[in-house]
Write a protein that holds these residues in place. Structure first.
Motif, PDB file in Angstrom:
ATOM      1  N   GLY A 320       0.799  -1.223   0.000  1.00 42.27           N
ATOM      2  CA  GLY A 320       0.000   0.000   0.000  1.00 42.27           C
ATOM      3  C   GLY A 320       0.830   1.269   0.000  1.00 42.27           C
ATOM      4  O   GLY A 320       2.035   1.262  -0.237  1.00 42.27           O
ATOM      5  N   ILE A 339     -11.260  -1.202   7.210  1.00 42.84           N
ATOM      6  CA  ILE A 339     -10.089  -0.520   6.656  1.00 42.84           C
ATOM      7  C   ILE A 339     -10.505   0.316   5.442  1.00 42.84           C
ATOM      8  O   ILE A 339     -11.676   0.294   5.046  1.00 42.84           O
ATOM      9  CB  ILE A 339      -8.968  -1.520   6.292  1.00 42.84           C
ATOM     10  CG1 ILE A 339      -9.472  -2.570   5.303  1.00 42.84           C
ATOM     11  CG2 ILE A 339      -8.426  -2.182   7.550  1.00 42.84           C
ATOM     12  CD1 ILE A 339      -8.409  -3.540   4.826  1.00 42.84           C
ATOM     13  N   ALA A 340      -9.557   1.043   4.864  1.00 39.09           N
ATOM     14  CA  ALA A 340      -9.888   2.011   3.806  1.00 39.09           C
ATOM     15  C   ALA A 340     -10.582   1.380   2.603  1.00 39.09           C
ATOM     16  O   ALA A 340     -11.387   2.019   1.929  1.00 39.09           O
ATOM     17  CB  ALA A 340      -8.616   2.716   3.347  1.00 39.09           C
ATOM     18  N   SER A 341     -10.299   0.105   2.326  1.00 42.00           N
ATOM     19  CA  SER A 341     -10.924  -0.548   1.178  1.00 42.00           C
ATOM     20  C   SER A 341     -12.397  -0.836   1.436  1.00 42.00           C
ATOM     21  O   SER A 341     -13.136  -1.191   0.524  1.00 42.00           O
ATOM     22  CB  SER A 341     -10.200  -1.868   0.880  1.00 42.00           C
ATOM     23  OG  SER A 341     -10.462  -2.789   1.923  1.00 42.00           O
ATOM     24  N   GLY A 342     -12.815  -0.714   2.699  1.00 41.96           N
ATOM     25  CA  GLY A 342     -14.202  -1.025   3.050  1.00 41.96           C
ATOM     26  C   GLY A 342     -14.342  -2.411   3.660  1.00 41.96           C
ATOM     27  O   GLY A 342     -15.389  -2.769   4.190  1.00 41.96           O
ATOM     28  N   ALA A 343     -13.268  -3.218   3.568  1.00 41.20           N
ATOM     29  CA  ALA A 343     -13.324  -4.580   4.116  1.00 41.20           C
ATOM     30  C   ALA A 343     -13.068  -4.547   5.624  1.00 41.20           C
ATOM     31  O   ALA A 343     -12.506  -3.577   6.145  1.00 41.20           O
ATOM     32  CB  ALA A 343     -12.264  -5.441   3.439  1.00 41.20           C
ATOM     33  N   ALA A 345     -10.998  -6.216   8.633  1.00 41.15           N
ATOM     34  CA  ALA A 345      -9.786  -7.030   8.776  1.00 41.15           C
ATOM     35  C   ALA A 345      -9.177  -6.808  10.154  1.00 41.15           C
ATOM     36  O   ALA A 345      -9.353  -5.740  10.767  1.00 41.15           O
ATOM     37  CB  ALA A 345      -8.775  -6.630   7.698  1.00 41.15           C
ATOM     38  N   VAL A 361      -2.971  -0.750  10.070  1.00 43.09           N
ATOM     39  CA  VAL A 361      -2.541  -1.565   8.926  1.00 43.09           C
ATOM     40  C   VAL A 361      -3.052  -3.002   9.099  1.00 43.09           C
ATOM     41  O   VAL A 361      -2.928  -3.573  10.183  1.00 43.09           O
ATOM     42  CB  VAL A 361      -0.993  -1.592   8.835  1.00 43.09           C
ATOM     43  CG1 VAL A 361      -0.533  -2.345   7.609  1.00 43.09           C
ATOM     44  CG2 VAL A 361      -0.443  -0.180   8.829  1.00 43.09           C
ATOM     45  N   PRO A 362      -3.637  -3.584   8.046  1.00 49.37           N
ATOM     46  CA  PRO A 362      -4.060  -4.985   8.140  1.00 49.37           C
ATOM     47  C   PRO A 362      -2.880  -5.869   8.566  1.00 49.37           C
ATOM     48  O   PRO A 362      -1.752  -5.682   8.079  1.00 49.37           O
ATOM     49  CB  PRO A 362      -4.509  -5.327   6.713  1.00 49.37           C
ATOM     50  CG  PRO A 362      -4.840  -4.025   6.087  1.00 49.37           C
ATOM     51  CD  PRO A 362      -3.938  -3.017   6.716  1.00 49.37           C
TER      52      PRO A 362
ATOM     53  N   ASP B 364      -5.494  -2.725   0.941  1.00 48.27           N
ATOM     54  CA  ASP B 364      -5.955  -1.868   2.029  1.00 48.27           C
ATOM     55  C   ASP B 364      -6.369  -0.493   1.541  1.00 48.27           C
ATOM     56  O   ASP B 364      -6.514   0.429   2.323  1.00 48.27           O
ATOM     57  CB  ASP B 364      -4.921  -1.783   3.165  1.00 48.27           C
ATOM     58  CG  ASP B 364      -3.658  -1.062   2.743  1.00 48.27           C
ATOM     59  OD1 ASP B 364      -3.505  -0.811   1.542  1.00 48.27           O
ATOM     60  OD2 ASP B 364      -2.838  -0.751   3.627  1.00 48.27           O
ATOM     61  N   SER B 365      -6.551  -0.350   0.231  1.00 48.55           N
ATOM     62  CA  SER B 365      -7.085   0.912  -0.297  1.00 48.55           C
ATOM     63  C   SER B 365      -8.136   0.560  -1.335  1.00 48.55           C
ATOM     64  O   SER B 365      -8.125  -0.540  -1.903  1.00 48.55           O
ATOM     65  CB  SER B 365      -5.967   1.726  -0.943  1.00 48.55           C
ATOM     66  OG  SER B 365      -5.517   1.066  -2.114  1.00 48.55           O
ATOM     67  N   PRO B 366      -9.079   1.497  -1.601  1.00 51.29           N
ATOM     68  CA  PRO B 366     -10.108   1.228  -2.615  1.00 51.29           C
ATOM     69  C   PRO B 366      -9.494   0.887  -3.966  1.00 51.29           C
ATOM     70  O   PRO B 366      -9.976   0.017  -4.683  1.00 51.29           O
ATOM     71  CB  PRO B 366     -10.896   2.547  -2.680  1.00 51.29           C
ATOM     72  CG  PRO B 366     -10.656   3.212  -1.372  1.00 51.29           C
ATOM     73  CD  PRO B 366      -9.282   2.807  -0.937  1.00 51.29           C
ATOM     74  N   GLU B 368      -6.558  -0.586  -4.662  1.00 45.60           N
ATOM     75  CA  GLU B 368      -6.033  -1.953  -4.690  1.00 45.60           C
ATOM     76  C   GLU B 368      -7.159  -2.982  -4.686  1.00 45.60           C
ATOM     77  O   GLU B 368      -7.066  -4.033  -5.321  1.00 45.60           O
ATOM     78  CB  GLU B 368      -5.104  -2.188  -3.492  1.00 45.60           C
ATOM     79  CG  GLU B 368      -3.799  -1.428  -3.615  1.00 45.60           C
ATOM     80  CD  GLU B 368      -2.795  -1.790  -2.536  1.00 45.60           C
ATOM     81  OE1 GLU B 368      -3.133  -2.583  -1.637  1.00 45.60           O
ATOM     82  OE2 GLU B 368      -1.668  -1.276  -2.583  1.00 45.60           O
ATOM     83  N   LEU B 369      -8.226  -2.659  -3.952  1.00 47.27           N
ATOM     84  CA  LEU B 369      -9.368  -3.584  -3.910  1.00 47.27           C
ATOM     85  C   LEU B 369      -9.981  -3.732  -5.298  1.00 47.27           C
ATOM     86  O   LEU B 369     -10.275  -4.844  -5.757  1.00 47.27           O
ATOM     87  CB  LEU B 369     -10.419  -3.069  -2.918  1.00 47.27           C
ATOM     88  CG  LEU B 369     -11.661  -3.942  -2.833  1.00 47.27           C
ATOM     89  CD1 LEU B 369     -11.410  -5.145  -1.936  1.00 47.27           C
ATOM     90  CD2 LEU B 369     -12.856  -3.168  -2.313  1.00 47.27           C
ATOM     91  N   PRO B 435     -16.203  -6.355   0.440  1.00 44.15           N
ATOM     92  CA  PRO B 435     -16.811  -5.451   1.418  1.00 44.15           C
ATOM     93  C   PRO B 435     -18.290  -5.183   1.160  1.00 44.15           C
ATOM     94  O   PRO B 435     -19.040  -4.902   2.070  1.00 44.15           O
ATOM     95  CB  PRO B 435     -16.000  -4.156   1.244  1.00 44.15           C
ATOM     96  CG  PRO B 435     -14.727  -4.562   0.615  1.00 44.15           C
ATOM     97  CD  PRO B 435     -15.011  -5.783  -0.189  1.00 44.15           C
TER      98      PRO B 435
END
Lengths: 371, 605
Positions: A320, A339-343, A345, A361-362, B364-366, B368-369, B435
């Motif tokens: 990242g 986390i920032a991706s929305g998932a 973890a 951080v994951p 861990d970022s939109p 990359e997802l 997500p």
């Protein structure tokens, strides 16, 4: 406390045990207790040559049951390239048909059922070198040895090409410098060249031209490596590429800088004889590429492998936007966080050394720094 | 434990099932509640087949202890045994397991003609849950010496050799056996263990085959896979593979001897168990279904269409170990077309290749997802293309591909058409743990391009293997859990197919759910619409496609049936098949994702 599987060894003095084994039975040259050098052969074997099946009966136009009448050689016989192995003659003796051996080798089998003859090419010699300078702890008869050694070791994240040996030549002046062609000279022929940032495709090609044995660098463009190796490049399992250069990347793909600790250690090894191997295997017994050298004298506390991360552990972020940043774990929340991706973890809360900020951080995205 | 069960299966009320995967052993608890079987709890622990533990049962006990902790039900006694039968809130009535630990079942198959006997052998092996490490055939493009070299290097658990029709010529099959004997491949486990070879070819040359192989291999003979050219009988070979897996291979693997003793029915290879539950579900509902399990290294695709079962494993298509292979296979443009933002091609390839070398890291970022989800679309698309090529049916009359063992022969499926699919199930981390469920639906639709009306669902926690092994003893209980707990409905996709032009009307629709005013309108070509219909709800859907378009009843024919809702709802997809990206691809992708509700916040522009 959390387990981590992300850990690469970078140490001036670490104990390693290595089995150096032949793929088939052969001869072991060294004895238990003997000290060996990294470039010293320890075992040798003859690999069986490839099989060459020939349907001799079909070629000669005879039935498999009648083939024995046409054969000029028998099972176990030695053969020379283009030696006639079977022939037939027509009734009047005018027309002769024959089959010749495509290889130097032996006759493995002759089938009465199918008319197929198996020829085996000559065996190929294979030598295994010590690779690590140390002591022979065990001799496994006809197979190889187990060595134990204290060495300086730098494990990379990905590499291509097999085992090579040579003097280490540092060509970077500072951390994070891109390795261009202008840094490579005739003087580097046969050397293990070390950069500190990205290595360019042109520089890789120049090193191949000049006969550099290996380049150690922080990163390279993935597209450049595909261009160099071809579409057979497999980052999950490498080492058999034949491009004339072993490559060891310490950080990965992209424009990444080498970690400070790795660069410092490689700088200390400048000018020393080292062994290097690009072989990488990501699953089923993970193998990472590496540089091995005799151990350094002044390395502070001994490296101890510790695979758990606890509060206070020093860690490095390996994915990242914050890639490469180092910090200390100050919190290990029990429950998953968004986390920032929305998932959701499991995460570490890390105080970053560079700016004093806390990053969430994951957990899979950090590696432990053990020193 | 397999002999003399503590409780008859039909009387069981509490059941523990484990799936011993390569890295994790997953346990679930199934209990009868008010006369209905439900999955009530789950637990997991690292699999312990590798050094230093080298005993798979240690991981099983840990996973069951985790299950105990989560459920409050004691499952393991002080001696480390599973408490059976259940009593006073402790123990279970049945314990079952599947396994793919230690690499699962790895096979090599050999035949005379690649597209005939070797393909049937491949189908038998895949249907039995194997990973097919290589396929060799007389018409292989590789030179024979290369094939022999490959055979020698591979260390399969067993080999399946086929070829020739009964009563036909056998020379080429014997030739293939000679190559095998010359290569002398060694088995993966057990130094003193001879490699099992199953011969399922021309029955008239069994003696010759035995003469060639008897010194090198442990030879087993079963009925011919292709007794006549237009008939395929996979059952006997598949059954022998299962038995050999249990009796030979599993007992050689660390700790499996004990696991086999512990379970109340034979331990089943994980993919085989997945096939079992899908087959049972398809038979029960009379529907055709497709299930995909996308992992880090491989993607498994299963289908049951018109009663015909097929499984393929795309060994080089996955999202971590195989991510770079996907990139090489589809190219940068293949991935970037699915992104709602512009990205430099070097950056994209570096992102993908870094995932390969650090396979356990997560986006861990939109940005990359979305790259990972774009990669997933391509891995799924390519795997499905391979599956369709494989599931084309025999060149001729009869097939016999039911997985349930009732090998009686059935009409050839004639191939797999997206219009035939009633249900698509997505499984694997990127699909199950996205997500947002709309992202899962978007990946499934874009990759598989379903046609007509198709239900979309995901496997909530990958319990398909558990339900597969349960279905062998208690099919109704397995089906109950399958529908109630395993499948999480995403919704229903409606996709008219046929010739049309952007902006032209595709169909009129009317959706009427109980107690809610009907929703109706029209769908234009190129348009994507979502009508909310919650999970667990059903609604009457009426579709009237225009003259040249088909939604399953034929061109221009009206269609009306009850459809299921889901976390996304009813998705009306007028984008056409295949998909085209009119105008700016990035803007188009952003628009599609926003319509579906699959766009994440803070996506780079």
């Amino acid at each position: 406390m959390a387990r981590t599987s992300q850990q690469l060894t970078v140490s001036g003095r670490v104990e390693v045990r290595r089995q150096r084994l032949l793929p088939v039975h052969g001869e072991v040259f060294v004895n238990k207790g003997e000290e060996v050098g990294m470039n010293q052969p320890v075992a040798r074997a003859l690999l069986p040559g490839p099989l060459h099946p020939l349907n001799v009966a079909a070629t000669l136009g005879v039935s498999p049951a009648e083939l024995h009448k046409a054969m000029l050689v028998k099972e176990g016989d030695n053969l020379l390239f283009e030696q006639r192995i079977a022939e037939t003659t027509s009734v009047l003796g005018l027309l002769r048909r024959h089959v010749s051996s495509p290889v130097d080798g032996t006759v493995d089998s002759i089938s009465k059922t199918t008319g197929q003859v198996m020829l085996r090419a000559l065996p190929r010699p294979l030598e295994v070198k010590a690779f690590v300078p140390g002591k022979v702890m065990e001799v496994i008869a006809n197979v190889g040895v187990e060595l134990c050694a204290e060495v300086a070791q730098v494990q990379g994240i990905f590499g291509i090409g097999g085992e090579v040996f040579g003097p280490l030549a540092l060509v970077a002046e500072r951390l994070g410098e891109t390795l261009y062609t202008d840094r490579i000279t005739e003087a580097h022929r046969g050397a293990i060249v070390v950069g500190s940032g990205r290595v360019t495709l042109a520089a890789l090609r120049r090193m191949i031209e000049l006969g550099v044995r290996c380049v150690v660098s922080a990163s390279a463009s993935g597209a450049d490596l595909i261009e160099l190796v071809g579409t057979t490049l497999n980052p999950a399992s490498s080492g058999n590429e034949d491009v004339g250069l072993t490559v060891v990347l310490t950080e990965g793909f992209g424009n990444l800088s080498m970690s400070e600790h790795t660069f410092e250690l490689l700088s200390e090894l400048d000018g020393r004889e080292v062994s290097a191997n690009g072989t990488t295997q990501i699953r089923a017994g993970v193998l990472r590429p590496e540089i091995i050298a005799p151990p350094l004298d002044d390395v502070g506390p001994r490296f101890e492998r510790d695979e758990t991360i606890t509060t206070g552990s020093r860690v490095r972020i390996i994915r990242g936007e914050e890639f490469g940043k180092i910090g200390r774990v100050q919190g290990i929340p029990e429950n998953p966080r968004t986390i920032a991706s929305g998932a959701n973890a499991l995460v570490f809360e890390i105080d970053l050394e560079s700016n004093g900020k806390t990053a969430t951080v994951p957990r899979p995205n950090v590696e432990l720094i053990s020193q | 434990m397999q002999e003399g069960l503590s409780v008859k299966p039909e009387e069981a009320k509490v059941i523990a099932i484990t799936d011993c995967g390569s890295t994790t052993t997953k346990a679930i608890l199934i209990e009868e509640l008010d006369g209905v079987f439900r999955q009530t709890c789950r637990g997991d622990a690292p699999t312990t087949v590798e050094a230093p533990v080298e005993d798979v049962t240690r991981g099983v006990v840990s996973a069951l202890e985790d299950l105990s902790a989560m459920s409050g039900r004691r499952l393991i006694d002080d001696s480390g045994n599973i408490i059976r039968p259940s009593r006073n809130g402790e123990g279970v009535d049945l314990y079952l397991s599947t396994s793919s630990a230690g690499g699962g079942l790895q096979m090599m198959v050999a035949g005379v003609v690649r597209r005939i006997s070797a393909e049937s052998a491949e189908r038998a092996a895949l249907g039995a849950g194997a990973i097919v490490a290589d396929i060799v055939a007389c018409d292989d493009e590789r030179p024979l010496y290369e094939q022999i070299d490959r055979m020698r290097r591979l260390r399969p658990d067993m080999v399946l050799l086929a070829g020739g029709v009964d009563g036909g010529a056998g020379v080429q099959v014997v030739e293939m056996a000679e190559l095998l004997a010359a290569a002398d491949p060694r088995p993966r486990f057990g130094k003193d263990f001879r490699l099992p070879v199953i011969y399922a070819g021309n029955r008239d040359i069994r003696e010759e085959i035995s003469d060639v192989l008897k010194d090198n291999c442990e030879l087993f003979t079963v009925d011919n896979l292709r007794p006549v050219i237009d008939e395929e009988r996979l059952g006997p070979a598949r059954e022998r593979i299962h038995n050999l897996f249990l009796d030979h291979v599993m007992r050689q693997a660390p700790g499996f001897g004990n696991l086999v003793e512990w379970t109340d029915s034979p331990v089943t290879p994980t993919p085989s168990a997945v096939g079992e539950i899908l087959d049972v579900a398809s038979q029960d509902s009379g529907s055709s279904l497709l299930c995909v399990d996308i992992g880090g290294a491989t993607t498994d695709v299963f289908s049951v269409v018109g009663g015909s079962f097929n499984r393929t494993v795309s060994a080089n298509l996955g999202l971590s170990y195989s991510a770079t292979n996907v990139l090489i296979e589809c190219g940068i443009d293949g991935i970037s077309r699915w992104l709602p933002f512009a990205i430099d091609s070097a950056e994209l390839s570096d992102l993908v290749m870094n995932k390969t070398i650090r396979p356990t890291t997560i986006p861990d970022s939109p940005k990359e997802l979305l790259v990972e989800q774009a990669l997933a679309r391509e891995a799924l698309r390519l795997s499905f293309a391979q599956h369709r090529a494989f599931a084309t049916g025999l060149k001729g009359g009869l097939t016999d591909r039911n997985i349930d063992g009732a090998f009686t022969g059935s009409a050839d499926s004639g191939g797999l058409a997206p219009m035939d699919l009633d249900l698509i199930i997505g499984s694997g981390g990127v699909l199950s743990h996205a997500p947002n469920p709309a992202q899962t639906a978007a990946m499934l639709i874009d990759a598989f391009l379903p046609e007509g009306v198709t239900r979309l669902a995901k496997d909530s926690i990958f319990m398909l293997p558990h339900l597969g092994v349960l279905s062998e003893l208690l099919p109704e209980a397995a089906l109950s859990v399958f529908e109630a707990d395993c499948l999480k409905d995403l919704g229903t996709c409606v996709a008219p197919v046929g010739k049309t032009r952007p902006g032209q009307p595709c169909l009129e629709y009317r959706l009427e759910a109980h107690g809610v005013p009907a929703k109706q309108g029209s769908l234009l070509a190129g348009e994507l619409k979502v009508i909310p219909l919650a999970e667990g709800e059903t609604a009457a859907l009426e579709l009237a496609p225009t003259r040249k378009l088909d939604v399953g009843a034929g061109k221009g024919k009206r269609w009306s049936e009850s459809v299921r809702g889901g976390s996304v709802g009813v998705i009306l997809d007028g984008r056409g098949r295949p998909l085209v990206w009119p105008g700016n691809a990035v803007e188009q992708m952003r628009d599609w994702l926003e319509t579906l509700g699959a766009m994440t916040a803070e996506v780079p522009s």
